[in-house]
Design a protein around this motif. Structure first.
Motif, PDB file in Angstrom:
ATOM      1  N   ALA A  45       0.832  -1.214   0.000  1.00 20.96           N
ATOM      2  CA  ALA A  45       0.000   0.000   0.000  1.00 20.96           C
ATOM      3  C   ALA A  45       0.860   1.255   0.000  1.00 20.96           C
ATOM      4  CB  ALA A  45      -0.924  -0.021   1.220  1.00 20.96           C
ATOM      5  N   LEU A  46       1.965   1.235   0.793  1.00 21.91           N
ATOM      6  CA  LEU A  46       2.849   2.401   0.855  1.00 21.91           C
ATOM      7  C   LEU A  46       3.521   2.640  -0.490  1.00 21.91           C
ATOM      8  CD1 LEU A  46       4.223   4.642   2.465  1.00 21.91           C
ATOM      9  CD2 LEU A  46       5.950   2.960   3.176  1.00 21.91           C
ATOM     10  N   LEU A  47       3.984   1.570  -1.149  1.00 19.47           N
ATOM     11  CA  LEU A  47       4.635   1.734  -2.446  1.00 19.47           C
ATOM     12  C   LEU A  47       3.656   2.232  -3.500  1.00 19.47           C
ATOM     13  CD1 LEU A  47       6.898  -1.488  -2.522  1.00 19.47           C
ATOM     14  CD2 LEU A  47       7.623   0.895  -2.218  1.00 19.47           C
ATOM     15  N   ILE A  48       2.411   1.707  -3.422  1.00 23.68           N
ATOM     16  CA  ILE A  48       1.387   2.198  -4.366  1.00 23.68           C
ATOM     17  C   ILE A  48       1.151   3.693  -4.152  1.00 23.68           C
ATOM     18  CG2 ILE A  48      -1.066   2.063  -4.965  1.00 23.68           C
ATOM     19  CD1 ILE A  48      -0.910  -0.956  -4.319  1.00 23.68           C
ATOM     20  N   HIS A  49       1.100   4.129  -2.886  1.00 20.81           N
ATOM     21  CA  HIS A  49       0.918   5.551  -2.589  1.00 20.81           C
ATOM     22  C   HIS A  49       2.098   6.374  -3.090  1.00 20.81           C
ATOM     23  CE1 HIS A  49       0.179   9.254  -0.391  1.00 20.81           C
ATOM     24  NE2 HIS A  49       1.427   9.141   0.121  1.00 20.81           N
ATOM     25  N   THR A  91       2.396  -0.686  -9.982  1.00 21.06           N
ATOM     26  CA  THR A  91       2.808  -0.971  -8.608  1.00 21.06           C
ATOM     27  C   THR A  91       1.853  -1.941  -7.924  1.00 21.06           C
ATOM     28  OG1 THR A  91       3.621   1.308  -8.556  1.00 21.06           O
ATOM     29  CG2 THR A  91       3.625   0.115  -6.489  1.00 21.06           C
ATOM     30  N   HIS A  92       0.603  -2.027  -8.439  1.00 21.47           N
ATOM     31  CA  HIS A  92      -0.335  -2.973  -7.845  1.00 21.47           C
ATOM     32  C   HIS A  92       0.124  -4.428  -8.001  1.00 21.47           C
ATOM     33  CE1 HIS A  92      -2.981   0.532  -7.759  1.00 21.47           C
ATOM     34  NE2 HIS A  92      -3.807  -0.152  -6.962  1.00 21.47           N
ATOM     35  N   PHE A  93       1.036  -4.664  -8.967  1.00 20.04           N
ATOM     36  CA  PHE A  93       1.542  -6.035  -9.112  1.00 20.04           C
ATOM     37  C   PHE A  93       2.357  -6.468  -7.893  1.00 20.04           C
ATOM     38  CE2 PHE A  93       0.697  -5.090 -13.605  1.00 20.04           C
ATOM     39  CZ  PHE A  93       0.017  -6.239 -13.975  1.00 20.04           C
ATOM     40  N   HIS A  94       2.797  -5.450  -7.108  1.00 19.47           N
ATOM     41  CA  HIS A  94       3.521  -5.798  -5.874  1.00 19.47           C
ATOM     42  C   HIS A  94       2.615  -6.579  -4.934  1.00 19.47           C
ATOM     43  CE1 HIS A  94       5.434  -5.160  -1.914  1.00 19.47           C
ATOM     44  NE2 HIS A  94       6.586  -5.112  -2.610  1.00 19.47           N
ATOM     45  N   VAL A  95       1.301  -6.288  -4.964  1.00 18.69           N
ATOM     46  CA  VAL A  95       0.351  -7.023  -4.124  1.00 18.69           C
ATOM     47  C   VAL A  95       0.331  -8.494  -4.506  1.00 18.69           C
ATOM     48  CG1 VAL A  95      -2.082  -7.266  -3.496  1.00 18.69           C
ATOM     49  CG2 VAL A  95      -1.064  -4.984  -3.724  1.00 18.69           C
ATOM     50  N   PHE A  96       0.233  -8.734  -5.823  1.00 17.52           N
ATOM     51  CA  PHE A  96       0.144 -10.130  -6.266  1.00 17.52           C
ATOM     52  C   PHE A  96       1.467 -10.879  -6.049  1.00 17.52           C
ATOM     53  CE2 PHE A  96      -2.857  -7.635  -8.825  1.00 17.52           C
ATOM     54  CZ  PHE A  96      -4.036  -8.270  -8.468  1.00 17.52           C
ATOM     55  N   GLY A  97       2.585 -10.154  -6.227  1.00 14.07           N
ATOM     56  CA  GLY A  97       3.872 -10.788  -5.926  1.00 14.07           C
ATOM     57  C   GLY A  97       4.023 -11.089  -4.448  1.00 14.07           C
ATOM     58  N   SER A  98       3.527 -10.166  -3.600  1.00 12.89           N
ATOM     59  CA  SER A  98       3.598 -10.388  -2.157  1.00 12.89           C
ATOM     60  C   SER A  98       2.776 -11.595  -1.740  1.00 12.89           C
ATOM     61  CB  SER A  98       3.114  -9.146  -1.418  1.00 12.89           C
ATOM     62  OG  SER A  98       3.958  -8.046  -1.686  1.00 12.89           O
ATOM     63  N   LEU A  99       1.582 -11.759  -2.350  1.00 15.75           N
ATOM     64  CA  LEU A  99       0.763 -12.937  -2.038  1.00 15.75           C
ATOM     65  C   LEU A  99       1.505 -14.225  -2.400  1.00 15.75           C
ATOM     66  CD1 LEU A  99      -2.764 -11.729  -3.248  1.00 15.75           C
ATOM     67  CD2 LEU A  99      -2.015 -12.101  -0.891  1.00 15.75           C
ATOM     68  N   ALA A 100       2.225 -14.196  -3.544  1.00 19.19           N
ATOM     69  CA  ALA A 100       2.982 -15.385  -3.940  1.00 19.19           C
ATOM     70  C   ALA A 100       4.089 -15.673  -2.927  1.00 19.19           C
ATOM     71  CB  ALA A 100       3.565 -15.185  -5.333  1.00 19.19           C
ATOM     72  N   PHE A 101       4.753 -14.603  -2.440  1.00 15.31           N
ATOM     73  CA  PHE A 101       5.793 -14.806  -1.429  1.00 15.31           C
ATOM     74  C   PHE A 101       5.196 -15.326  -0.121  1.00 15.31           C
ATOM     75  CE2 PHE A 101       8.535 -11.738  -3.876  1.00 15.31           C
ATOM     76  CZ  PHE A 101       9.550 -12.649  -4.131  1.00 15.31           C
ATOM     77  N   ILE A 102       4.045 -14.782   0.260  1.00 16.23           N
ATOM     78  CA  ILE A 102       3.400 -15.214   1.509  1.00 16.23           C
ATOM     79  C   ILE A 102       2.982 -16.687   1.418  1.00 16.23           C
ATOM     80  CG2 ILE A 102       1.339 -14.875   2.942  1.00 16.23           C
ATOM     81  CD1 ILE A 102       1.562 -11.886   2.321  1.00 16.23           C
ATOM     82  N   ALA A 103       2.702 -17.132   0.183  1.00 16.65           N
ATOM     83  CA  ALA A 103       2.331 -18.542   0.006  1.00 16.65           C
ATOM     84  C   ALA A 103       3.479 -19.487   0.340  1.00 16.65           C
ATOM     85  CB  ALA A 103       1.860 -18.786  -1.426  1.00 16.65           C
ATOM     86  N   PRO A 129      -8.684   8.435  -3.221  1.00 13.74           N
ATOM     87  CA  PRO A 129      -8.553   7.528  -4.370  1.00 13.74           C
ATOM     88  C   PRO A 129      -7.289   7.762  -5.186  1.00 13.74           C
ATOM     89  CG  PRO A 129     -10.272   9.154  -4.772  1.00 13.74           C
ATOM     90  CD  PRO A 129      -9.883   9.301  -3.336  1.00 13.74           C
ATOM     91  N   GLN A 130      -6.767   8.990  -5.183  1.00 14.97           N
ATOM     92  CA  GLN A 130      -5.572   9.245  -5.980  1.00 14.97           C
ATOM     93  C   GLN A 130      -4.380   8.430  -5.480  1.00 14.97           C
ATOM     94  OE1 GLN A 130      -4.388  13.357  -6.109  1.00 14.97           O
ATOM     95  NE2 GLN A 130      -2.829  13.034  -7.684  1.00 14.97           N
ATOM     96  N   SER A 131      -4.310   8.174  -4.152  1.00 12.69           N
ATOM     97  CA  SER A 131      -3.156   7.473  -3.595  1.00 12.69           C
ATOM     98  C   SER A 131      -3.184   5.987  -3.899  1.00 12.69           C
ATOM     99  CB  SER A 131      -3.099   7.674  -2.075  1.00 12.69           C
ATOM    100  OG  SER A 131      -4.177   7.000  -1.444  1.00 12.69           O
ATOM    101  N   VAL A 132      -4.357   5.462  -4.291  1.00 10.26           N
ATOM    102  CA  VAL A 132      -4.451   4.026  -4.544  1.00 10.26           C
ATOM    103  C   VAL A 132      -4.769   3.717  -5.999  1.00 10.26           C
ATOM    104  CG1 VAL A 132      -6.891   3.928  -3.895  1.00 10.26           C
ATOM    105  CG2 VAL A 132      -5.479   1.854  -3.754  1.00 10.26           C
ATOM    106  N   TRP A 179      -9.659  -9.783  -7.836  1.00  7.63           N
ATOM    107  CA  TRP A 179      -8.437 -10.341  -8.429  1.00  7.63           C
ATOM    108  C   TRP A 179      -7.530 -10.950  -7.359  1.00  7.63           C
ATOM    109  CZ3 TRP A 179      -8.288 -11.574 -13.191  1.00  7.63           C
ATOM    110  CH2 TRP A 179      -8.954 -10.850 -14.159  1.00  7.63           C
ATOM    111  N   VAL A 180      -7.511 -10.311  -6.172  1.00  3.86           N
ATOM    112  CA  VAL A 180      -6.719 -10.883  -5.072  1.00  3.86           C
ATOM    113  C   VAL A 180      -7.283 -12.233  -4.656  1.00  3.86           C
ATOM    114  CG1 VAL A 180      -6.094 -10.570  -2.652  1.00  3.86           C
ATOM    115  CG2 VAL A 180      -5.906  -8.642  -4.247  1.00  3.86           C
TER     116      VAL A 180
END
Length: 536
Positions: free
Chosen positions: A139-143, A151-163, A190-193, A210-211
């Motif tokens: 969320a911070l990087l997206i902001h 930058t939203h792909f960081h969320v999906f990459g993080s989920l893969a790492f958490i797996a 909304p601008q920050s996300v 998508w998550v």
């Protein structure tokens, strides 16, 4: 799965491992109580291994995320310095509030979970805090990048790492955090996300969907990986059980082998002693044959005495005792009596001398028997005692024990003894080997035509060891038997037992030496060499 293969925290308790390598799990056949207990023990051990592997995986992933948090914090600072100004205030670049946000807020988000990962790895709370912090970092990087879609792909990459934790509940925590973040910021900033000033209040649902889609795929993958881990743990538990059973059998077989070897050594030792005793008894028997011959000759000579003639003379003298002078001077029988007595005396001298000679021979043979028995008794008393001995005396004593047998079979014994140092060794064991070698040499000469030669040679080799060789010109040894003659039970004698050379080789090894054989072939003689160190 690699954590399972190289898991240093697996409990060392093997009390649950005594299960066979191949278990029958057929439900169509009723299990007995012991089989059911073994199956239960196997499952328990597999569960222990699975939990240990899972814990190691969690610890390893915690430490991985601790490093990742630091890297992401630094990446956030870089984004605040170079990307944020361009996305929030245009082409100009200057230090603004985003730098402080990335420094302070990023430090708080990354610092606490990193500390938990280093201090309390493997705990449930640690991985849930890391999952939440990872989503907050996204969320911070997206902001900081102004809501850029990339930058939203960081969320999906993080989920893969958490797996990597292989725990679906951690994905739930991460999903709740990212959904809540998109909901709150989508409504109020909304601008920050999303990177726009205004956005649909339901746009966060699309992102959450998508998550959840990725979560579904990851959960399926996690279930398959957990199943594989469980199967690996079960196979490892089975393998450990098999290894324990194999080790138990190896210990039992080793104990049996050691026992058999000890029994074989004892049998060989007794056989060697029996070989020496047999040789002694054989030589005593040969001497006793001579004693018997001497006794028979003496008895024959005694039977040749003219006892009847002496009795007749005595009777004549007794009958004429009243007038003995007249009988000796007037009676023809009396006149012939002195001449008869003289001739009788001459005839008695010959058997007397023969008897004396046989008695002397008899006494000599009896002394020989006493010497052989006394020698054997002295060696028997010296069993296991290390003494300083003369090699020449050992050879002479061994030949003396076999002397009667050599004499009877016309064996010519030649000594070739070089000056060598004295040995510090076990007299009895060396005598056991030498007597056996000399006896074997004599037997090898039994069928030899012509001169029967047995040569005993003593030298000191280049290694400083004493070599005692016994060479005969007898029947020789076929090449195929040279590698077998020292084997237990192998013999070419009709009445042999195959213990002599085998026990001799063992005795030589116990003394720190060797016993070897050489033969050029059949009817070309053989040489046996005993090599001994100067000191046992």
């Amino acid at each position: 799965m690699s954590a399972l293969a190289a898991n240093p925290t697996v409990p060392s308790d093997t009390s649950l491992l005594r299960v066979p390598a191949q278990q029958s799990r057929s439900s169509s056949r009723p299990q007995t109580a012991p089989l059911a207990q073994e199956e239960s023990a196997l499952q328990q051990r597999a569960s222990v291994l699975f939990r240990a592997a899972e814990n190691e995986l969690h610890r390893h992933t915690d430490q991985l995320f601790a490093r990742l948090m630091i890297v992401q914090w630094l990446a956030g600072l870089a984004a605040a310095l170079w990307i944020s100004p361009q996305t929030w205030i245009g082409a100009s670049s200057q230090v603004n509030m985003h730098v402080w946000a990335s420094l302070v807020l990023g430090g708080l988000i990354s610092g606490f979970p990193a500390w938990l990962a280093w201090k309390f790895p493997g705990l449930v709370v640690t991985r849930h805090v890391i999952a939440a912090a990872q989503m907050l970092t996204s969320a911070l990087l997206i902001h900081l990048t102004g809501g850029r879609i990339e930058t939203h792909f960081h969320v999906f990459g993080s989920l893969a790492f958490i797996a990597f934790y292989r725990d679906w509940r951690v994905l739930v925590t991460a999903t709740v955090v990212v959904a809540a973040d998109h909901l709150m910021r989508g409504l109020f900033w909304p601008q920050s996300v999303f990177g726009v000033l205004t956005a649909s209040p339901w746009r966060w649902v699309e992102h959450a969907g998508w998550v959840l889609f990725e979560d579904a795929i990851l959960i399926v993958a996690i279930r398959r990986m957990l199943q594989e881990m469980s199967e690996i743990a079960l196979r490892r538990a089975t393998l450990e059980g098999s290894n324990v059973e194999i080790e138990r059998q190896v210990v039992e077989r080793t104990a049996e082998l050691n026992k058999t070897q000890a029994e074989l050594l004892e049998t060989s030792r007794l056989a060697g002693m029996a070989e020496v005793a047999t040789s002694v008894l054989h030589n005593v028997g040969n001497v006793l044959n001579s004693v018997g011959v001497s006794a028979e000759l003496a008895a024959t000579k005694v039977r040749e005495f003219k006892i009847d003639s002496l009795k007749k003379v005595a009777d004549l003298l007794q009958q004429n005792a009243a007038d003995l002078p007249a009988f000796l001077t007037t009676d023809p029988r009396g006149k012939a009596l002195p001449d008869f007595l003289q001739k009788l005396a001459v005839r008695l001298v010959e058997p007397q001398q023969a008897i004396l000679q046989e008695m002397a021979m008899l006494q000599k043979n009896i002394d020989h028997i006493k010497e052989i028995v006394s020698m054997q008794q002295s060696y028997a008393r010296g069993t296991g005692v290390v003494e300083t001995l003369s090699v020449e005396d050992l050879v002479d004593d061994s030949i003396r024990i076999n002397a009667a047998s050599f004499s009877r079979h016309d064996v010519n014994v030649v000594r070739d003894i070089a000056p060598v140092p004295q040995l510090k060794t076990d007299r009895h064991k060396v005598m056991q080997i030498l007597v056996n070698l000399l006896s074997n040499g004599k037997h090898a000469l039994d069928r030899c035509e012509g001169d029967r030669l047995l040569k005993v040679r003593v030298v000191q080799n280049q290694e400083g060891m004493i070599e005692i060789s016994v060479t005969d010109n007898g029947v020789g040894i076929p090449p195929e038997n040279l590698t077998r003659i020292f084997s237990h039970g192998f013999t070419t004698k009709k009445q042999g037992h195959g213990f002599g050379l085998h026990s001799g080789a063992l005795a030589a090894k116990e003394l720190g030496g060797t016993l070897t054989a050489f033969s050029a072939g059949k009817d070309r003689g053989a040489t046996f060499t005993l090599t001994l160190p100067l000191e046992v």
